[in-house]
Design an enzyme around this catalytic site. Structure first.
Site, PDB file in Angstrom:
ATOM      1  N   GLU A 223      -4.143   4.074  -8.410  1.00 25.01           N
ATOM      2  CA  GLU A 223      -5.410   4.670  -7.997  1.00 25.01           C
ATOM      3  C   GLU A 223      -5.493   6.098  -8.514  1.00 25.01           C
ATOM      4  OE1 GLU A 223      -8.199   6.055  -4.263  1.00 25.01           O
ATOM      5  OE2 GLU A 223      -6.531   4.694  -3.830  1.00 25.01           O
TER       6      GLU A 223
ATOM      7  N   ASP B 217      -0.948   6.274  -5.715  1.00 23.35           N
ATOM      8  CA  ASP B 217      -1.986   7.252  -6.020  1.00 23.35           C
ATOM      9  C   ASP B 217      -1.455   8.257  -7.030  1.00 23.35           C
ATOM     10  OD1 ASP B 217      -3.869   6.486  -3.698  1.00 23.35           O
ATOM     11  OD2 ASP B 217      -1.964   6.880  -2.690  1.00 23.35           O
TER      12      ASP B 217
ATOM     13  N   ASP C   5      -0.220  -2.204   4.423  1.00 25.54           N
ATOM     14  CA  ASP C   5       0.868  -1.272   4.735  1.00 25.54           C
ATOM     15  C   ASP C   5       2.176  -1.999   5.013  1.00 25.54           C
ATOM     16  OD1 ASP C   5      -1.114   0.627   4.597  1.00 25.54           O
ATOM     17  OD2 ASP C   5      -1.111   1.102   6.740  1.00 25.54           O
TER      18      ASP C   5
ATOM     19  N   HIS D 230       0.830  -1.207   0.000  1.00 24.15           N
ATOM     20  CA  HIS D 230       0.000   0.000   0.000  1.00 24.15           C
ATOM     21  C   HIS D 230       0.865   1.257   0.000  1.00 24.15           C
ATOM     22  CE1 HIS D 230      -3.247   2.558   2.226  1.00 24.15           C
ATOM     23  NE2 HIS D 230      -3.425   2.625   0.919  1.00 24.15           N
ATOM     24  N   ARG D 231       0.783   2.010  -1.082  1.00 29.91           N
ATOM     25  CA  ARG D 231       1.639   3.190  -1.288  1.00 29.91           C
ATOM     26  C   ARG D 231       3.108   2.795  -1.108  1.00 29.91           C
ATOM     27  NH1 ARG D 231      -1.871   7.458   2.411  1.00 29.91           N
ATOM     28  NH2 ARG D 231      -3.880   6.476   1.930  1.00 29.91           N
TER      29      ARG D 231
ATOM     30  N   HIS E 131      -0.764  11.097  -2.720  1.00 28.96           N
ATOM     31  CA  HIS E 131      -2.098  10.752  -2.243  1.00 28.96           C
ATOM     32  C   HIS E 131      -3.004  11.962  -2.058  1.00 28.96           C
ATOM     33  CE1 HIS E 131      -5.201   9.842   0.801  1.00 28.96           C
ATOM     34  NE2 HIS E 131      -5.242   8.657   0.228  1.00 28.96           N
TER      35      HIS E 131
ATOM     36  N   LYS F  71      -6.955   9.479  -8.247  1.00 36.73           N
ATOM     37  CA  LYS F  71      -7.576  10.189  -7.143  1.00 36.73           C
ATOM     38  C   LYS F  71      -8.562  11.251  -7.643  1.00 36.73           C
ATOM     39  CE  LYS F  71      -6.693   9.497  -3.455  1.00 36.73           C
ATOM     40  NZ  LYS F  71      -7.218   8.442  -2.522  1.00 36.73           N
TER      41      LYS F  71
ATOM     42  N   GLU G  90       0.851  -0.525  -4.801  1.00 37.53           N
ATOM     43  CA  GLU G  90      -0.280   0.365  -5.045  1.00 37.53           C
ATOM     44  C   GLU G  90       0.210   1.794  -4.868  1.00 37.53           C
ATOM     45  OE1 GLU G  90      -3.703   2.887  -3.589  1.00 37.53           O
ATOM     46  OE2 GLU G  90      -1.815   2.371  -2.609  1.00 37.53           O
TER      47      GLU G  90
END
Length: 255
Positions: free
Chosen positions: A122, A49, A242, A20-21, A62, A124, A47
């Site tokens: 993703e 953003d 995470d 995640h990120r 993000h 945004k 992943e």
């Protein structure tokens, strides 16, 4: 609807481990340091953003504003890509990460291609994605020849449908934090390949129905081994966390 949607997400027959990120639990989120650490810890995918700069460049960040994770101030959309690239996106997390820049999407995709990991992008929106974001993401994917290892996701489902209209081969996923009455119809309407519910809304019966329709199921979850084990048992195809090392241990223990 591609019949291989679940299989492209899975790794060695198990759900893919998605950082995640990057590895945001131990590194500054959405930086190359975080993505590299995620890969080192066992992530099959990362992943990230994306938002558009003032001059239309997709940047990996993000928030809609710069204050939380960078040395900049104000909206991302009011700064040029050149200005954004000069900001420090690591110092807020710790002295060891001073000088980490905000990456461009194309740079992360090129890194992922060389590293052999997939990328969940993703798009945004607040809540609607900016005009031109879908086109900019598609261009970055094409320019880096990463179509086969990219999943574009968004809470803005109209943007997901638009992505398909401009690049049919790009796989897309619908993010949501709810339990739709008919998730398959939900995806069919947006021409999506993957359902991306929050872990708290994942039900084994919904996963089975999605698979029966040729859809993949990805989710995002806390780094809690009990929660992660339940998601593996439910049959999901990818889990975003995470702490990729925690999920890696759960996956090694899974039959």
């Amino acid at each position: 609807m591609p019949s291989n949607a679940p299989s492209f997400l899975r790794t060695h027959g198990k759900p893919s481990n998605v950082g995640h990120r990057g590895a945001m639990g131990t590194r500054p989120e959405n930086t190359l340091a975080a993505f590299e650490e995620a890969a080192r810890l066992g992530a099959d995918w990362v992943e990230l953003d994306v938002r558009l700069s003032k001059d239309g460049v997709p940047m990996v960040l993000h928030d809609a504003t710069l204050e939380r994770t960078t040395t900049g101030r104000g909206p991302v959309s009011r700064a040029s890509a050149r200005t954004l690239a000069k900001l420090d996106a690591g110092a807020w997390f710790g002295k060891a990460y001073r000088g980490e820049p905000i990456p461009r999407l194309d740079a992360v995709l090129a890194w992922a291609r060389e590293r052999g990991v997939g990328v969940e992008i993703e798009l945004k929106g607040d809540p609607v994605c900016a005009p031109g974001l879908a086109e900019a993401v598609v261009k970055a994917v094409k320019d880096t020849s990463t179509t086969d290892r990219v999943l574009a996701i968004s809470f803005d489902h109209a943007t997901c449908k638009h992505l398909k209209s401009i690049m049919k081969a790009l796989r897309t996923g619908l993010l949501y934090a709810a339990r739709p009455a008919d998730p398959v119809a939900f995806a069919t309407l947006a021409k999506a390949d993957v359902l991306v519910p929050h872990a708290s809304f994942v039900c084994p019966e919904d996963v089975a129905r999605a698979h029966g329709a040729g859809l993949g199921v990805a989710t995002w979850a806390p780094s809690d081994p009990k929660v992660l084990s339940a998601l593996v048992s439910a049959g999901v195809d990818a889990i975003t966390v995470d702490h990729p090392d925690v999920l890696a241990k759960v996956l090694r223990a899974a039959k």
